[in-house]
Design an enzyme around this catalytic site. Structure first.
Site, PDB file in Angstrom:
ATOM      1  N   ASP A  83       0.833  -1.198   0.000  1.00  0.00           N
ATOM      2  CA  ASP A  83       0.000   0.000   0.000  1.00  0.00           C
ATOM      3  C   ASP A  83       0.871   1.253   0.000  1.00  0.00           C
ATOM      4  O   ASP A  83       1.345   1.699   1.037  1.00  0.00           O
ATOM      5  CB  ASP A  83      -0.925  -0.016   1.239  1.00  0.00           C
ATOM      6  CG  ASP A  83      -1.871   1.181   1.255  1.00  0.00           C
ATOM      7  OD1 ASP A  83      -1.956   1.888   0.222  1.00  0.00           O
ATOM      8  OD2 ASP A  83      -2.534   1.397   2.294  1.00  0.00           O
ATOM      9  N   LYS A  85       1.352   8.071   0.417  1.00  0.00           N
ATOM     10  CA  LYS A  85       1.740   8.121   1.828  1.00  0.00           C
ATOM     11  C   LYS A  85       3.088   8.810   1.974  1.00  0.00           C
ATOM     12  O   LYS A  85       3.917   8.717   1.078  1.00  0.00           O
ATOM     13  CB  LYS A  85       1.906   6.690   2.366  1.00  0.00           C
ATOM     14  CG  LYS A  85       0.619   5.927   2.575  1.00  0.00           C
ATOM     15  CD  LYS A  85       0.927   4.560   3.177  1.00  0.00           C
ATOM     16  CE  LYS A  85      -0.335   3.747   3.349  1.00  0.00           C
ATOM     17  NZ  LYS A  85      -1.278   4.323   4.334  1.00  0.00           N
ATOM     18  N   ASP A 135      -5.811   6.310  -0.787  1.00  0.00           N
ATOM     19  CA  ASP A 135      -5.173   5.570   0.306  1.00  0.00           C
ATOM     20  C   ASP A 135      -6.208   4.863   1.186  1.00  0.00           C
ATOM     21  O   ASP A 135      -5.865   4.080   2.053  1.00  0.00           O
ATOM     22  CB  ASP A 135      -4.316   6.521   1.148  1.00  0.00           C
ATOM     23  CG  ASP A 135      -3.318   5.786   2.016  1.00  0.00           C
ATOM     24  OD1 ASP A 135      -3.128   4.572   1.798  1.00  0.00           O
ATOM     25  OD2 ASP A 135      -2.735   6.433   2.908  1.00  0.00           O
ATOM     26  N   ARG A 148     -11.208  -0.556   1.927  1.00  0.00           N
ATOM     27  CA  ARG A 148     -12.673  -0.657   1.906  1.00  0.00           C
ATOM     28  C   ARG A 148     -13.199  -0.909   0.494  1.00  0.00           C
ATOM     29  O   ARG A 148     -14.276  -1.471   0.321  1.00  0.00           O
ATOM     30  CB  ARG A 148     -13.291   0.612   2.526  1.00  0.00           C
ATOM     31  CG  ARG A 148     -13.001   1.871   1.753  1.00  0.00           C
ATOM     32  CD  ARG A 148     -13.244   3.135   2.573  1.00  0.00           C
ATOM     33  NE  ARG A 148     -12.203   3.333   3.589  1.00  0.00           N
ATOM     34  CZ  ARG A 148     -12.136   4.385   4.407  1.00  0.00           C
ATOM     35  NH1 ARG A 148     -13.067   5.327   4.357  1.00  0.00           N
ATOM     36  NH2 ARG A 148     -11.168   4.499   5.294  1.00  0.00           N
TER      37      ARG A 148
HETATM   38  N1  BES Z   1      -3.196   0.181   5.057  1.00  0.00           N
HETATM   39  C1  BES Z   1      -3.594   1.407   5.613  1.00  0.00           C
HETATM   40  C2  BES Z   1      -3.829   1.343   7.127  1.00  0.00           C
HETATM   41  C3  BES Z   1      -2.663   0.975   8.006  1.00  0.00           C
HETATM   42  C4  BES Z   1      -2.038   1.966   8.743  1.00  0.00           C
HETATM   43  C5  BES Z   1      -2.258  -0.319   8.162  1.00  0.00           C
HETATM   44  C6  BES Z   1      -1.000   1.637   9.586  1.00  0.00           C
HETATM   45  C7  BES Z   1      -1.210  -0.657   8.994  1.00  0.00           C
HETATM   46  C8  BES Z   1      -0.590   0.338   9.720  1.00  0.00           C
HETATM   47  C9  BES Z   1      -4.873   1.902   4.960  1.00  0.00           C
HETATM   48  O1  BES Z   1      -5.067   1.522   3.660  1.00  0.00           O
HETATM   49  C10 BES Z   1      -4.854   3.373   4.979  1.00  0.00           C
HETATM   50  O2  BES Z   1      -4.014   3.935   4.349  1.00  0.00           O
HETATM   51  N2  BES Z   1      -5.768   3.980   5.721  1.00  0.00           N
HETATM   52  C11 BES Z   1      -5.867   5.374   5.802  1.00  0.00           C
HETATM   53  C12 BES Z   1      -7.320   5.693   5.925  1.00  0.00           C
HETATM   54  C13 BES Z   1      -7.613   7.153   5.756  1.00  0.00           C
HETATM   55  C14 BES Z   1      -7.291   7.598   4.358  1.00  0.00           C
HETATM   56  C15 BES Z   1      -9.056   7.377   6.086  1.00  0.00           C
HETATM   57  C16 BES Z   1      -5.090   5.847   7.020  1.00  0.00           C
HETATM   58  O3  BES Z   1      -4.978   5.108   7.994  1.00  0.00           O
HETATM   59  O4  BES Z   1      -4.567   6.945   6.982  1.00  0.00           O
HETATM   60 ZN    ZN Z   2      -4.144  -0.196   3.090  1.00  0.00          ZN
HETATM   61 MN    MN Z   3      -4.136   2.833   2.287  1.00  0.00          MN
END
Ligand code: BES
Ligand code: ZN
Ligand code: MN
Length: 547
Positions: free
Chosen positions: A312, A319, A389, A393
């Site tokens: 990711d 990110k 990101d 979902r």
């Molecule tokens: N894979 C990430 C979440 C994650 C964060 C997993 C830390 C393991 C450790 C997910 O896809 C993501 O990026 N989530 C975003 C959601 C936001 C955009 C609402 C996040 O956590 O910032």
């Molecule tokens: Zn993710």
């Molecule tokens: Mn993500």
């Protein structure tokens, strides 16, 4: 009485041979370590090391259980000054090595802390066993005399030992590099034989508990290995292949699982807009792994769904570098769900299981998903993308809708979904969301396995906002409000389960241990969720019995 353990000099080869020869005592090989369950006196057992538990009773260390009592007797009046000199307290996490000086047959005694006996649970045993496993690297044969006098404690001790012994597989050097001698040394490193000593070693229930613990821990280690594999070596295609190949790796019972790998043409034909949308920025094609286990006489059907983003990067909503560095963990949900399904089949649990692992890589390119895009998901609902990101979902939406279509009794979904969940609960506790009955079932299962989780809400107002805040699509993927974003994500998933019983576990924290090893939890991938999913399915079989 008990069988003798191998002599230290015999090394791993003998252990393996003994198992192949089908020795009567229960034994399994994991890597080069063989595990057996025996009734034997820890004082007279031949092994490089004997492990005994220490409780902290009113602040004073006491050797625990029947094995501890026998060892204490053998050490006699020397024990108390020895414990004092070595500053043994019995605190959880403690491991102290003591030379036995001939008081025991074994030259080395390893004392591991069990903590306060008033707070003792099967998890304290599991953790102590894990600590023991991590402090035995130099021994070839080990006898473990932690208090394991019934099936439950045999299972906890065996699980902890096996789980704590996990070591990250280093990426192999090119075949021409690394001398054969060095390679052999690496293979032979570690403990060759572990004997779990228990008075109930000859009882069916205890032998079964021992076998089950090894089987589930084995599969949890497979999930760990997948997560730890560098993402360049494990894209959706490679992971799907490995998941399918695992079908023929275990006992015959595992082959009762049917495994299908759905490729992109078919995903397109099925209308899986979420999986394909997320995958579109990557040069590596997406896959969907579907597993079907239909034992005879099953009265319940559980669907399992796991997020399988092999890497990711965030996509166009990229990110920051520091958040990207452990994003190979983003397929941990899929890894746990697949591993758990194989375990369920091998245990021949009488519950139908369908598992879905949507696999994709979230990358950026000229073909990448954009904030502002609208996707049509498997069930026909349209989604306005706001943040690439928040990809989990999107791939889960397709898989959940497929699962719901089968009308299972419950859907349990597991994903590394939100960083906000880690902010809320820390790295060791998963967030749990969903309908009351399924949530309660998962909580019961987790209480038995020691995995930590905490319920968080799916607010009615958030469900409503997701359905009303997009002016162009049925659902709004993300609203750029930082607060409560784990609940927003859960509420988004809820739109795809068609009102069925379901639970969502956000394992963004506990799937990956970014610190050092503790208890039976290694550094890096943890395999979180495998044990709880297997236990959940096992308990739902009992629920069906009672109904
Ligand atoms: N894979 C990430 C979440 C994650 C964060 C997993 C830390 C393991 C450790 C997910 O896809 C993501 O990026 N989530 C975003 C959601 C936001 C955009 C609402 C996040 O956590 O910032
Ligand atoms: Zn993710
Ligand atoms: Mn993500």
């Amino acid at each position: 009485m008990g069988r003798k353990l191998a002599q230290p000099s015999d090394g791993p080869r003998r252990a393996v041979r003994a198992v192949r020869a089908g020795r009567r005592d229960v034994a399994r090989v994991a890597g080069v370590t063989s595990y057996s369950l025996r009734k034997a006196d820890p004082v007279k057992t031949r092994a490089d090391a004997v492990v005994v538990g220490v409780q902290a009773v009113d602040g004073a260390p006491v050797l625990a259980g029947g094995g501890g009592a026998a060892v204490a007797k053998a050490l006699g009046r020397g024990l108390a000054p020895l414990l004092a000199r070595m500053k043994v307290t019995g605190a959880s996490g403690e491991a102290v090595r003591v030379p036995t000086g001939g008081a025991l047959t074994s030259p080395l005694l390893v004392l591991v802390g069990l903590g306060d006996p008033g707070a003792a649970t099967s998890e304290s045993l599991r953790r102590a066993a894990g600590v023991a496993a991590r402090n035995l690297a130099n021994a070839s044969s080990v006898a473990v005399a932690l208090p394991a006098e019934d099936a439950g404690s045999v299972r906890a001790v065996t699980d902890g030992l096996r789980s704590g012994a996990y070591a990250v597989q280093r990426v192999a050097p090119a075949p021409t590099k690394g001398s054969p001698a060095r390679r052999r040394a690496a293979e032979e490193d570690g403990v060759a034989e572990v004997a779990v000593l228990s008075d109930c070693a000859r009882q069916q229930a205890c032998r079964q508990a021992f076998d089950t613990a090894l089987l589930v821990a084995d599969l949890a280690d497979v999930a760990r290995a997948w997560v730890n594999t560098p993402p360049n070596l494990l894209g959706p295609v490679e992971l799907a292949t490995q998941m399918a190949d695992l079908r023929t790796a275990g006992s015959r019972a595992r082959r009762a699982v049917e495994v299908e790998v759905v490729e992109e043409d078919e995903l397109r034909a099925l209308g899986c807009g979420g999986i394909l949308g997320v995958s579109s920025g990557s040069s590596r094609p997406a896959r969907l792994v579907r597993m079907t286990y239909r034992p005879k006489g099953a009265t319940r059907h559980v669907a399992l769904v796991g997020k399988g983003i092999t890497y990711d990067s965030g996509g166009l909503t990229i990110k920051p570098g520091s958040s990207m560095k452990t994003m190979k963990t983003d397929m941990a949900g899929a890894a746990s769900v697949v591993a758990a399904t194989y375990a369920v089949a091998e245990l021949e649990l009488p519950v139908a299981v369908t598992a879905y692992a949507p696999l994709a890589e979230n990358m950026l390119s000229g073909a990448a998903l954009r904030p502002g895009d609208v996707l049509r998901m498997y069930d026909g609902q349209t989604v306005e993308v706001q943040n690439t990101d928040a990809e989990g979902r999107l791939v889960l939406a397709d898989a959940l809708a497929m699962a719901a279509e089968l009308e299972p009794d419950a859907i349990v979904e597991m994903s590394t979904l939100t960083g906000a969940c880690v902010t809320a609960l820390g790295e060791r506790i998963a967030g749990l969301f969903g309908e009351d009955a399924t949530v309660a079932g998962v909580e019961r299962a987790a209480a038995a396995t020691g995995e930590l989780l905490w319920r968080l809400p799916v607010p009615e107002s958030t469900l409503e906002a997701i359905r009303t805040e997009s002016s162009i699509a049925d659902l709004l993927q993300h609203n750029w409000v930082r607060w409560g974003s784990s609940s927003w994500a859960a509420a988004f998933l809820a739109q795809f389960v068609k009102g069925r019983e379901w639970a969502h576990l956000d394992i963004a924290g506990p799937s990956y241990n970014s610190g050092g090893a503790w208890g039976h939890t290694p550094s890096g991938a943890t395999g979180f969720g495998v044990r709880t999913l297997v236990e959940y399915v096992a308990q739902s079989a009992q629920a069906a019995d009672g109904a």
